[in-house]
Design a protein around this motif. Structure first.
Motif, mmCIF file in Angstrom:
data_model
loop_
_atom_site.group_PDB
_atom_site.id
_atom_site.type_symbol
_atom_site.label_atom_id
_atom_site.label_comp_id
_atom_site.label_asym_id
_atom_site.label_seq_id
_atom_site.Cartn_x
_atom_site.Cartn_y
_atom_site.Cartn_z
ATOM 1 N N LEU A 401 100.716 16.769 112.592
ATOM 2 C CA LEU A 401 100.611 16.942 111.149
ATOM 3 C C LEU A 401 100.348 18.407 110.860
ATOM 4 O O LEU A 401 99.586 19.058 111.571
ATOM 5 N N ILE A 402 100.982 18.932 109.791
ATOM 6 C CA ILE A 402 100.719 20.297 109.367
ATOM 7 C C ILE A 402 100.306 20.279 107.902
ATOM 8 O O ILE A 402 100.860 19.539 107.097
ATOM 9 N N GLY A 408 96.903 19.299 98.877
ATOM 10 C CA GLY A 408 95.965 18.814 99.891
ATOM 11 C C GLY A 408 96.530 17.776 100.828
ATOM 12 O O GLY A 408 95.782 17.150 101.591
ATOM 13 N N GLY A 409 97.850 17.565 100.793
ATOM 14 C CA GLY A 409 98.467 16.562 101.655
ATOM 15 C C GLY A 409 98.857 17.127 103.014
ATOM 16 O O GLY A 409 98.814 18.340 103.263
ATOM 17 N N TRP A 410 99.270 16.225 103.919
ATOM 18 C CA TRP A 410 99.673 16.587 105.277
ATOM 19 C C TRP A 410 101.106 16.143 105.516
ATOM 20 O O TRP A 410 101.523 15.095 105.043
ATOM 21 N N ILE A 411 101.854 16.939 106.262
ATOM 22 C CA ILE A 411 103.282 16.719 106.467
ATOM 23 C C ILE A 411 103.525 16.363 107.930
ATOM 24 O O ILE A 411 103.028 17.039 108.843
ATOM 25 N N ASN A 412 104.313 15.307 108.154
ATOM 26 C CA ASN A 412 104.681 14.901 109.508
ATOM 27 C C ASN A 412 105.766 15.816 110.060
ATOM 28 O O ASN A 412 106.735 16.147 109.366
ATOM 29 N N THR A 413 105.606 16.234 111.298
ATOM 30 C CA THR A 413 106.632 17.035 111.968
ATOM 31 C C THR A 413 106.470 16.875 113.478
ATOM 32 O O THR A 413 105.557 16.184 113.948
ATOM 33 N N THR A 414 107.348 17.526 114.209
ATOM 34 C CA THR A 414 107.328 17.467 115.672
ATOM 35 C C THR A 414 107.464 18.876 116.233
ATOM 36 O O THR A 414 108.236 19.689 115.705
#
Length: 550
Positions: A401-402, A408-414
């Motif tokens: 997560l970044i 204030g949210g979090w973003i899914n990534t790899t």
């Protein structure tokens, strides 16, 4: 008026307490042991200082073993192998009589062999020239058997300090030492960095610094523009440097301009300071003497309380590199990037500095936390971020997560790939400075100040308001509620507003200490209790620590 030294000590205590609590937080119930059932276990020596002292005691008997038989030689191999393993692949072995630090740090060069009477204060056992050659030859042969290299640091007939190091198998596995370089304009920062990193001396007209230029206007004007006050502050707070190199031009007649500001900020953040006096080849003797006098006066002043040590020999450089942090010493190097004077000493000093990865603030056993300090968009690769892993470890292909984003949210990534020291690596761990290529991310979404964490169902909450204890280092009038300043906290750089304070009469002056509630102006950020903070606006400067999230 609060004492800066006492406040810094309290900041370290709050930081240590918060770190200890974060270590205990993820512990499961089945791993907990009641105090009454736990056996008495002696406390382990955990600090680097205690470990170094223990290793020095273990290595004290190596000299006699080297001059012994084959059984003694096997003991040397086992002993040094154990120490090298504890010290990340390197250690120092001292042979012969060595001067006490008090004498060494006040000498103007390599000290001669002492008389029998004077040798009582020296450490080690006296060796003849032949015995020293034999000991070094045997040591080199034994270390070759375990894959280590022996380097004699300086030449002396009857004593030696040898660096034993196991060469890292690859460039990216080399331990890193992070240093910040600061100083006033025209103090020789770029030229010194160019000489140290490129290996060629300067021609006196700026040839050495050309390799550091990254922009067209820098090549045209001959000045590096990536260094400024905000850049300096951001580097000191987000880069986690082990020490600061303060560049002072010998022809400047002392600490002038931004040099004093940089020194004050480094001291406030408790970062060890090393002074480099440059341009000694072109400075008249009387001007150089005046510059040195002024630098020593500032270092000894009540605000610094540092003991200056003039490093004029490789032997002094080797010893001071191991002790200057704990004993509040300030090494002073006198350099000429044209003639090369003093470069051997500073190269030895840099070569022997302990790795920045070993510091206690980086914990490998915790969950991943990676601070983003740079963001790029690389063709055919996508978004690439650079920063330091504060805790945990990461492997290429891990889902993360970044964030936090603007709400204030979090973003899914790899993490597609990992690079360290410009070379691809399969994984990285706490304390290392690495770059990540992120999958399916847009550059406009990622910014400096974000963090990358392990993917979880319950990510941490980003905050807009937080509480902190602060000490006002300088303000020409009074600080009141709704005052705004630029906050530097780790990799975070954002304007904050002082919402409330517990100060008498609702104002703060220079030297005052108070509990203050801050509010971010633009967006929420990821904070943890115990993080150091520095805020400034114009000449106003304040130091503090995060105590509570609101």
């Amino acid at each position: 008026m609060a004492s800066l030294r006492a406040f810094q000590t309290e900041i370290e205590q709050i930081h240590a307490k918060s770190a200890a609590e974060s270590k205990l937080a993820p512990a499961t119930l089945d791993k907990k042991v009641k105090a009454k059932d736990a056996p008495d276990v002696p406390k382990a020596k955990e600090t680097p200082q205690e470990l170094a002292h223990e290793d020095d005691e273990d290595l004290a008997g190596v000299q006699a073993l080297l001059l012994g038989d084959e059984t003694s030689h096997r003991k040397v191999t086992d002993l040094i192998a154990a120490v090298v393993t504890r010290r990340r692949g390197e250690c120092l072995v001292r042979l012969g009589l060595h001067p006490p630090h008090e004498l060494l740090y006040t000498s103007s060069g390599l000290l001669p062999e002492p008389s029998v009477e004077d040798s009582k204060t020296w450490t080690g056992e006296r060796l003849t020239e032949e015995q020293l050659k034999t000991a070094i030859s045997v040591l080199a042969g034994l270390m070759d058997g375990i894959g280590a290299k022996v380097t004699r640091l300086f030449e002396h007939a009857t004593r030696a300090t040898c660096l034993i190091r196991i060469p890292p198998p690859t460039v990216e596995s080399t331990p890193e030492v992070r240093c910040a370089v600061v100083g006033n304009v025209d103090s020789g920062k770029s030229t010194t960095l160019g000489v140290l990193t490129r290996g060629a001396l300067d021609d006196g007209r700026g040839r050495a610094r050309v390799g550091l230029f990254r922009h067209k206007h820098e090549i045209e004007t001959g000045r590096t523009s990536s260094v400024g006050m905000e850049t300096t502050l951001y580097g000191l707070t987000s880069g986690a440097p082990s020490c600061v190199f303060l560049m002072v031009g010998a022809n400047a007649a002392g600490l002038i301009g931004m040099s004093k500001e940089h020194l004050a900020i480094s001291l406030a953040l408790s970062v060890p300071v090393v002074v480099c006096i440059t341009k000694i080849d072109m400075t008249p003797a009387n001007v150089l003497a005046e510059t040195i006098k002024h630098v020593v006066k500032v270092l000894k002043s009540p605000g610094c309380r540092k003991t200056p040590v003039f490093v004029q020999s490789v032997e002094t450089a080797a010893e001071v590199s191991q002790t200057f942090v704990n004993k509040r010493l300030c090494p002073i190097f006198q350099l000429s990037n044209v003639t090369g004077q003093g470069l051997d000493q500073i190269r030895t000093f840099l070569n022997l500095l302990p790795s920045s990865e070993d510091e206690k603030r980086f914990v490998k056993e915790q969950a991943l936390e990676y601070s983003v300090t740079e963001v790029w968009s690389v063709p055919y690769t996508g978004v690439v971020v650079n920063g330091i892993i504060n805790s945990g470890s990461i492997t290429a292909g891990d889902a993360v997560l970044i964030g936090p984003d603007s709400v204030g949210g979090w973003i899914n990534t790899t993490v597609k790939s990992i690079h360290r020291k410009r070379a691809p690596v399969p994984s990285a761990e706490a304390g290392q400075s690495v770059s990540f290529a992120l999958k399916k991310m847009k550059k406009g979404v990622v910014r400096k100040g974000m963090v990358v964490i392990t993917k979880t169902e319950t990510p941490p909450k980003a905050v807009r308001k937080f509480e902190g204890q602060v000490l006002i280092l300088y303000h020409n009038t009074t600080l009141q509620r709704n005052y705004q300043a630029m906050l530097h906290c780790g990799n975070i750089r954002q304007t904050v507003r002082l919402v409330d304070m517990d100060a008498a009469q609702g104002v703060l002056r220079t030297g005052d200490r108070a509990t203050v509630i801050f509010e971010f102006i633009q967006r929420p950020e990821y904070l943890k209790p115990g993080m150091k903070l520095l805020f400034r606006e114009g000449s106003t400067k304040g130091l503090g620590v995060v105590t509570n999230l609101l």
